[in-house]
Motif scaffolding. Structure first.
Motif, mmCIF file in Angstrom:
data_model
loop_
_atom_site.group_PDB
_atom_site.id
_atom_site.type_symbol
_atom_site.label_atom_id
_atom_site.label_comp_id
_atom_site.label_asym_id
_atom_site.label_seq_id
_atom_site.Cartn_x
_atom_site.Cartn_y
_atom_site.Cartn_z
ATOM 1 N N PHE A 195 -0.135 24.222 43.614
ATOM 2 C CA PHE A 195 -2.054 23.948 43.455
ATOM 3 C C PHE A 195 -1.805 22.785 42.367
ATOM 4 O O PHE A 195 -1.151 23.399 41.195
ATOM 5 C CB PHE A 195 -2.584 24.733 43.307
ATOM 6 C CG PHE A 195 -2.556 25.859 43.938
ATOM 7 C CD1 PHE A 195 -4.235 25.926 45.668
ATOM 8 C CD2 PHE A 195 -2.095 27.067 44.655
ATOM 9 C CE1 PHE A 195 -4.282 26.214 46.362
ATOM 10 C CE2 PHE A 195 -2.291 27.970 45.835
ATOM 11 C CZ PHE A 195 -3.135 27.613 45.954
ATOM 12 N N LYS A 196 -2.378 21.717 42.534
ATOM 13 C CA LYS A 196 -3.032 20.933 41.183
ATOM 14 C C LYS A 196 -4.128 20.668 41.454
ATOM 15 O O LYS A 196 -5.327 20.110 42.553
ATOM 16 C CB LYS A 196 -2.420 19.543 41.484
ATOM 17 C CG LYS A 196 -2.197 18.467 40.807
ATOM 18 C CD LYS A 196 -0.993 17.593 40.712
ATOM 19 C CE LYS A 196 -1.187 16.054 39.180
ATOM 20 N NZ LYS A 196 -0.795 15.634 39.877
ATOM 21 N N ASN A 197 -4.570 21.246 39.895
ATOM 22 C CA ASN A 197 -6.711 20.927 40.141
ATOM 23 C C ASN A 197 -7.229 21.678 41.351
ATOM 24 O O ASN A 197 -8.214 21.153 41.953
ATOM 25 C CB ASN A 197 -6.832 19.364 40.277
ATOM 26 C CG ASN A 197 -6.955 18.507 39.078
ATOM 27 O OD1 ASN A 197 -6.391 19.367 37.723
ATOM 28 N ND2 ASN A 197 -5.851 17.562 39.049
ATOM 29 N N GLY A 198 -6.575 22.500 41.532
ATOM 30 C CA GLY A 198 -6.953 23.751 42.209
ATOM 31 C C GLY A 198 -7.413 23.409 44.009
ATOM 32 O O GLY A 198 -7.170 24.155 44.813
ATOM 33 N N ILE A 257 1.588 21.993 47.724
ATOM 34 C CA ILE A 257 2.663 22.223 48.584
ATOM 35 C C ILE A 257 2.334 23.178 50.026
ATOM 36 O O ILE A 257 1.461 24.187 49.432
ATOM 37 C CB ILE A 257 3.508 23.403 47.717
ATOM 38 C CG1 ILE A 257 4.201 22.101 46.765
ATOM 39 C CG2 ILE A 257 4.878 23.612 48.610
ATOM 40 C CD1 ILE A 257 5.140 23.378 45.605
ATOM 41 N N PRO A 258 3.036 22.861 50.913
ATOM 42 C CA PRO A 258 1.890 24.139 52.407
ATOM 43 C C PRO A 258 2.540 25.437 51.714
ATOM 44 O O PRO A 258 3.787 25.788 51.640
ATOM 45 C CB PRO A 258 2.916 22.820 53.200
ATOM 46 C CG PRO A 258 2.710 21.677 52.855
ATOM 47 C CD PRO A 258 3.186 22.170 51.573
ATOM 48 N N GLU A 259 2.426 26.265 52.486
ATOM 49 C CA GLU A 259 2.264 27.630 52.369
ATOM 50 C C GLU A 259 3.872 27.878 52.956
ATOM 51 O O GLU A 259 4.232 28.668 52.952
ATOM 52 C CB GLU A 259 1.533 28.762 53.474
ATOM 53 C CG GLU A 259 1.358 30.226 52.050
ATOM 54 C CD GLU A 259 0.116 30.806 53.024
ATOM 55 O OE1 GLU A 259 0.010 31.964 52.025
ATOM 56 O OE2 GLU A 259 -0.837 30.158 52.625
ATOM 57 N N GLU A 260 4.095 27.614 54.375
ATOM 58 C CA GLU A 260 5.026 27.243 54.696
ATOM 59 C C GLU A 260 6.443 27.256 54.136
ATOM 60 O O GLU A 260 7.831 27.631 54.703
ATOM 61 C CB GLU A 260 5.031 27.002 56.147
ATOM 62 C CG GLU A 260 4.253 25.163 56.503
ATOM 63 C CD GLU A 260 2.726 24.486 57.126
ATOM 64 O OE1 GLU A 260 2.164 24.132 56.865
ATOM 65 O OE2 GLU A 260 2.815 26.442 56.178
ATOM 66 N N GLN A 261 6.038 26.426 53.499
ATOM 67 C CA GLN A 261 7.684 25.910 52.438
ATOM 68 C C GLN A 261 7.647 26.421 51.355
ATOM 69 O O GLN A 261 8.745 27.092 50.305
ATOM 70 C CB GLN A 261 7.016 24.606 51.596
ATOM 71 C CG GLN A 261 7.303 23.548 53.383
ATOM 72 C CD GLN A 261 6.557 21.570 52.412
ATOM 73 O OE1 GLN A 261 7.185 21.585 51.997
ATOM 74 N NE2 GLN A 261 6.104 21.239 53.543
ATOM 75 N N TYR A 262 6.864 27.803 51.468
ATOM 76 C CA TYR A 262 7.300 29.141 49.727
ATOM 77 C C TYR A 262 8.738 29.935 49.930
ATOM 78 O O TYR A 262 9.213 29.766 49.163
ATOM 79 C CB TYR A 262 5.569 29.915 49.870
ATOM 80 C CG TYR A 262 4.724 29.437 49.772
ATOM 81 C CD1 TYR A 262 4.298 27.599 49.067
ATOM 82 C CD2 TYR A 262 3.576 30.076 48.679
ATOM 83 C CE1 TYR A 262 2.820 27.738 48.685
ATOM 84 C CE2 TYR A 262 2.366 29.609 48.986
ATOM 85 C CZ TYR A 262 1.958 28.381 48.641
ATOM 86 O OH TYR A 262 1.019 28.100 47.846
#
Length: 519
Positions: free
Chosen positions: A167-170, A174-179
């Motif tokens: 997250f950047k400034n809320g 980065i999409p969650e599927e790339q976690y």
């Protein structure tokens, strides 16, 4: 009908008493008093189709009378909720319903907490970043009265599986599927999650004080920070070698040289001003630090440590560089210069003077030792970037080192040179507590451990007498001693051989003992 009515009243009475007993066993006796009967008028159950609602009146903090409908309950749930509301109202534990979300109250809490706890600009900026990127995206829209312990545990678990910079400034970048499937060092550290916990705990505690919620959902003990990692440092040989190779980059060379000699933090290094350099006495006064902070922090916090706000180069940027005094007295100190470092500083001052003459009015004179060609400050992140790029150019010649690791390396080296005189080293590093210095910098370097292992090997194994080699030597000594009894010349030669050698003396003694036993 009367019997059925009595049975229902009896079940309701038991439900209320059981709820009261769960909350506070000592109140059961009180609940049996006649005044308890009045509770039945405090809340009402209303059937709406196949579902039921609990309806009750309450008074807001502003003194307004309001009515609340809690709908969508089963009959048994409605009875339990009615009993709970009546008990809480009677025992003055009732919390006025509010639709306020976590984000709503966070907006109220942050500025008040910042002033009460005297957050520094950097603390304010760091906490705001944690709130916007790690708390509000997950809990921000949830009503504060509906947050429970499970929500907090799930948040910590989710953060442990969230990549750094997600997250950047809320806003999610980065999409969650790339976690999934990233290396462990790519995820948020336990330190970051502990910092989130350290914000949530007082946040919800204040919500309890304001009677927004009944109890704090955040556990007393938060996630544990990992303490099994080792800080990378360079020993004195690596540092000396690096300084030789860095000579082609004079400004980076000087920054690292200063940081190593003075055990300086990155921000302290970049904040050195020419008026704090005393070349005659060979010392620099460290009394400032350079930081990037949010502009909102400057508006929210009044501090006498602020020395200068640098103009923003990029329009619309929400942060700026500042020069400020350190928070602790110990951080203000003198560092003493080596002759090579003094010579390098003199050359740098000459370069600054040349830049002033060349640029004239275009030179922004802030009196900084470390500055760009036009005099503007060098952000700590920028000097770190230069250092990273230089290390990449060197390939695998050096272990990866953060700029702050130069300070760690210096403190470790000085502790070794001083034979553990941590008070003297503390004067250089500016740590408020000596314990912090020892806990952070008490590195046992591989080279020192290898030397210790070699000394152990030489001392310990030379004391043993059970190895085949030594046993054979003792047999040889026994033979020579027997011959020497009838040969004076051999006696003299053996005496000269062993008189300056403790190991041979020990071997001769063992041989003599063996001879005596066999005779």
């Amino acid at each position: 009908m009367i019997s059925v009515s009595l049975q229902k009243s009896s079940r309701l009475f038991v439900a209320v008493v059981l709820f009261a007993f769960r909350k506070n066993p000592l109140t059961v006796g009180f609940m049996a008093e006649p005044s308890f009967r009045r509770l039945s008028t405090m809340a009402t159950i209303v059937q709406r189709g196949k579902k039921f609602a609990v309806v009750y009146d309450y008074t807001t903090a502003a003194g307004e009378k309001k009515q609340k409908w809690e709908s969508g309950l089963s009959k048994e749930q409605a009875k339990e909720r009615k009993a709970e509301i009546e008990y809480l109202q009677q025992s003055q534990q009732f919390v006025t319903p509010t639709g306020k979300t976590v984000e709503d109250f966070m907006g109220e809490w942050v500025p008040v907490q910042a002033r009460l706890k005297k957050w520094s600009y950097q603390t304010y900026t760091g906490n705001l970043s944690l709130i916007r990127n790690h708390i509000l995206p997950h809990l921000g829209s949830k009503p504060i009265q509906k947050v429970c312990r499970r929500d907090i545990d799930l948040l910590y678990d989710k953060l442990s599986r969230t990549p750094k910079g997600a997250f950047k400034n809320g806003v999610r970048v980065i999409p969650e599927e790339q976690y999934k499937g990233l290396s462990p060092d790519k995820y948020l550290s336990t330190t970051t999650i502990k910092e989130v916990h350290d914000i949530l705990k007082p946040f919800f505690r204040k919500a309890v004080e304001y009677k927004l919620i009944r109890e704090n959902p955040v556990p007393t003990e938060g996630p544990k920070k990992r303490d099994d990692f080792e800080r990378t440092i360079w020993d004195e040989e690596l540092m000396a070698d690096a300084l030789v190779k860095l000579e082609s980059q004079p400004l980076l060379h000087l920054a690292i040289h200063c940081a190593f000699v003075g055990s300086l933090r990155n921000g302290e290094d970049m904040a050195i001003t020419l008026d704090c350099i005393d070349l005659v006495r060979g010392r620099i006064y460290v009394g400032k630090t350079l930081q990037r902070v949010r502009k909102s922090a400057l508006e929210a916090i009044v501090s006498d440590t602020l020395l200068r706000v640098f103009p923003t180069v990029m329009e619309g940027k929400k942060s700026c560089l500042i020069l400020k005094a350190p928070k602790t007295k110990k951080s203000k100190r003198f560092i003493f210069l080596t002759e090579p470092l003094k010579e390098e500083i003199v050359k740098r001052i000459e370069q600054i003077q040349a830049d002033k003459e060349r640029l004239g009015d275009k030179y922004n004179d802030y009196g900084l030792l470390f500055c760009l060609e036009n005099g503007n400050p060098i952000e700590p992140k920028l000097i770190q970037s230069w250092f990273n790029d230089w290390q990449l150019e060197q390939g695998l010649s050096y272990p990866k080192l953060e700029f702050h690791g130069v300070r760690h390396s210096a403190a470790t080296y000085k502790l070794e040179l001083s034979d553990g005189d941590y008070k003297s080293v503390q004067g250089d590093t500016g740590h408020a507590k000596a314990d912090t210095l020892l806990n952070i910098y008490a590195h046992t370097q591989d080279k020192r451990r290898q030397e210790l292992s070699k000394k152990f090997e030489q001392d310990f194994y030379n004391r043993q007498t059970s190895s085949p080699v030594i046993a054979n030597n003792e047999q040889l000594f026994s033979f020579l001693l027997e011959k020497a009894q009838s040969d004076p010349n051999l006696q003299a030669e053996l005496f000269d051989l062993i008189k300056e050698n403790p190991d041979l003396q020990r071997m001769a003694l063992n041989a003599m003992i063996t001879m005596k036993k066999s005779s």
